[in-house]
Scaffold this motif. Sequence first.
Motif, PDB file in Angstrom:
ATOM      1  N   UNK A   1       0.827  -1.211   0.000  1.00 27.88           N
ATOM      2  CA  UNK A   1       0.000   0.000   0.000  1.00 27.88           C
ATOM      3  C   UNK A   1       0.861   1.261   0.000  1.00 27.88           C
ATOM      4  N   UNK A   2       1.955   1.254   0.760  1.00 28.64           N
ATOM      5  CA  UNK A   2       2.847   2.424   0.777  1.00 28.64           C
ATOM      6  C   UNK A   2       3.506   2.626  -0.584  1.00 28.64           C
ATOM      7  N   UNK A   3       3.836   1.528  -1.243  1.00 33.12           N
ATOM      8  CA  UNK A   3       4.494   1.617  -2.546  1.00 33.12           C
ATOM      9  C   UNK A   3       3.593   2.224  -3.609  1.00 33.12           C
ATOM     10  N   UNK A   4       2.293   2.190  -3.385  1.00 29.26           N
ATOM     11  CA  UNK A   4       1.344   2.785  -4.331  1.00 29.26           C
ATOM     12  C   UNK A   4       1.298   4.303  -4.220  1.00 29.26           C
ATOM     13  N   UNK A   5       1.877   4.837  -3.146  1.00 30.68           N
ATOM     14  CA  UNK A   5       1.904   6.285  -2.936  1.00 30.68           C
ATOM     15  C   UNK A   5       3.185   6.873  -3.502  1.00 30.68           C
ATOM     16  N   UNK A   6       3.208   8.179  -3.766  1.00 23.80           N
ATOM     17  CA  UNK A   6       4.460   8.834  -4.175  1.00 23.80           C
ATOM     18  C   UNK A   6       5.499   8.752  -3.052  1.00 23.80           C
ATOM     19  N   UNK A   7       6.738   9.098  -3.356  1.00 21.09           N
ATOM     20  CA  UNK A   7       7.794   9.153  -2.351  1.00 21.09           C
ATOM     21  C   UNK A   7       7.401  10.145  -1.254  1.00 21.09           C
ATOM     22  N   UNK A   8       7.877   9.934  -0.015  1.00 19.56           N
ATOM     23  CA  UNK A   8       7.431  10.768   1.109  1.00 19.56           C
ATOM     24  C   UNK A   8       7.494  12.270   0.846  1.00 19.56           C
ATOM     25  N   UNK A   9       8.566  12.758   0.230  1.00 19.68           N
ATOM     26  CA  UNK A   9       8.702  14.191   0.018  1.00 19.68           C
ATOM     27  C   UNK A   9       7.779  14.767  -1.030  1.00 19.68           C
ATOM     28  N   UNK A  10       7.131  13.905  -1.812  1.00 17.90           N
ATOM     29  CA  UNK A  10       6.269  14.375  -2.908  1.00 17.90           C
ATOM     30  C   UNK A  10       4.783  14.147  -2.632  1.00 17.90           C
ATOM     31  N   UNK A  11       4.435  13.710  -1.426  1.00 11.48           N
ATOM     32  CA  UNK A  11       3.044  13.378  -1.133  1.00 11.48           C
ATOM     33  C   UNK A  11       2.217  14.615  -0.826  1.00 11.48           C
ATOM     34  N   UNK A  12       0.948  14.563  -1.247  1.00 10.39           N
ATOM     35  CA  UNK A  12      -0.007  15.605  -0.879  1.00 10.39           C
ATOM     36  C   UNK A  12      -0.409  15.411   0.576  1.00 10.39           C
ATOM     37  N   UNK A  13      -1.137  16.362   1.107  1.00  9.68           N
ATOM     38  CA  UNK A  13      -1.592  16.253   2.489  1.00  9.68           C
ATOM     39  C   UNK A  13      -2.446  15.005   2.680  1.00  9.68           C
ATOM     40  N   UNK A  14      -3.325  14.720   1.715  1.00  8.40           N
ATOM     41  CA  UNK A  14      -4.185  13.534   1.814  1.00  8.40           C
ATOM     42  C   UNK A  14      -3.346  12.254   1.734  1.00  8.40           C
ATOM     43  N   UNK A  15      -2.341  12.256   0.889  1.00  5.90           N
ATOM     44  CA  UNK A  15      -1.486  11.071   0.760  1.00  5.90           C
ATOM     45  C   UNK A  15      -0.634  10.864   2.011  1.00  5.90           C
ATOM     46  N   UNK A  16      -0.219  11.957   2.623  1.00 12.06           N
ATOM     47  CA  UNK A  16       0.524  11.820   3.882  1.00 12.06           C
ATOM     48  C   UNK A  16      -0.373  11.232   4.962  1.00 12.06           C
TER      49      UNK A  16
END
Length: 448
Positions: A40-55
């Motif tokens: 599930x984490x791999x489906x998200x962008x890299x930590x520094x590029x995440x939106x507020x919702x993705x964080x």
Amino acid sequence: MRADPASGIVSGIVSGIVSGTVLEVASAALSEAAERAETRLAELPEPGARTEAERATATEIKDEIRLLRTRFMEAYAEDVHDRLTEGGKRELRVGELVEAAAEAFPGLVPTAAQLAAERDRPQAGKEGREIDQGIFLRAILASPRPGRHLIDAMLRPTPRALRLLPEFLRTGVAEMEAVRLVRDDGVARLTLCRDDCLNAEDGRQVDDMETAVDLALLDPGVRVCLVRGGEMSHPRYRGRRVFSAGINLKSLSSGGISLVDFLLRRELGYLHKIMRGVRVRDGAWHSPFVEKPWVAAVDGFAIGGATQLLLVFDHVLAASDAYFSLPAAKEGIVPGVANLRLTRFAGPRLARQVILTGRRVWASEPDARLLADEIVEPAELDAAVERALARLDGAAVLANRRMLNLADESVDAFRTYMAEFALQQAIRLYSEDVIDKVGKFGAKPGSR
């Protein structure tokens, strides 16, 4: 609440762990849940590029699996430790222990590959995997038998020190990048020599300091030890001695400060060895430890970790123009074991002022007498140091310092503190306020 396949697995495994599922079954279930979380984490962008919702989504995923890891370790800390150490037969240092756990219990702590990937990123771009190491180590240290076993392992001399010992015994000199050690008429003189960065602490400094402390303690020709800062080449303090500027904030911002290899190794390793001694004589009827008295001399300033260091010394001298500080509120992290030790030196009110509000204590203030045994004029510091070394070079000093240290801080009190420190410091390393603050420090030209 959204429906998610992992949610049912989480609740089911928690229920199984709490009800006493056998270690193998619980471990397999944890590994499966961790693998799902990673997917599930791999489906998200890299930590520094995440939106507020993705964080927020990433936080939810991490919270779920961290709850599992916590429950697993609460139920099985002793069993896990026995598996990793072959029932206590193997003594593993803190770094070795987490590496062994990653191999034996997949999903419990980050793998070597995951940590390597994190290591190359700035602090703001990391996933925060060291928090999972903090969960694991809190449970190990909080459990009396595994925790004491780990503390004993960390009091052993390092392999590097044992390799360097024959040459040091022969020459009385050990030159390292961060520390220069010289034996001089029964005195081990440890000089902090990171002259370009005001002796700011990083992984290199911790490794060199533990090596130097081991060598000083293992050398039978050494009776008393001194730590002092060397002369600086830093433009602002060129040609002047400086004790230490504390943690290297540039290294922290760039992701170079490790929970295990720096923050925990520092406290469980060389600082604790200064206080307790190095463990070398198992089976001795009197004590397994080799101890020496320790003197510190503060020129310029003792900031952060440097003031923490002073709290394990037997005698502290400071130049009258020096100062002490623990800028925890400014940096946002926990100042090592100072929260345990400073109160007994300075009292609860001054300890809270120094730790919670960042109060700087100048050597010229009356309160400085709670942090240093002697305050002398800068020109008189050399002579005062020699007198202090001579006073501590006595036959009864070792027995009395041992009894004082036992009365002041039991090993179990230290172990209990370090258990919670392991997790709280890990959390602080990845808190938004810390990342923001150290990022600003790292951006400043010439910042430590």
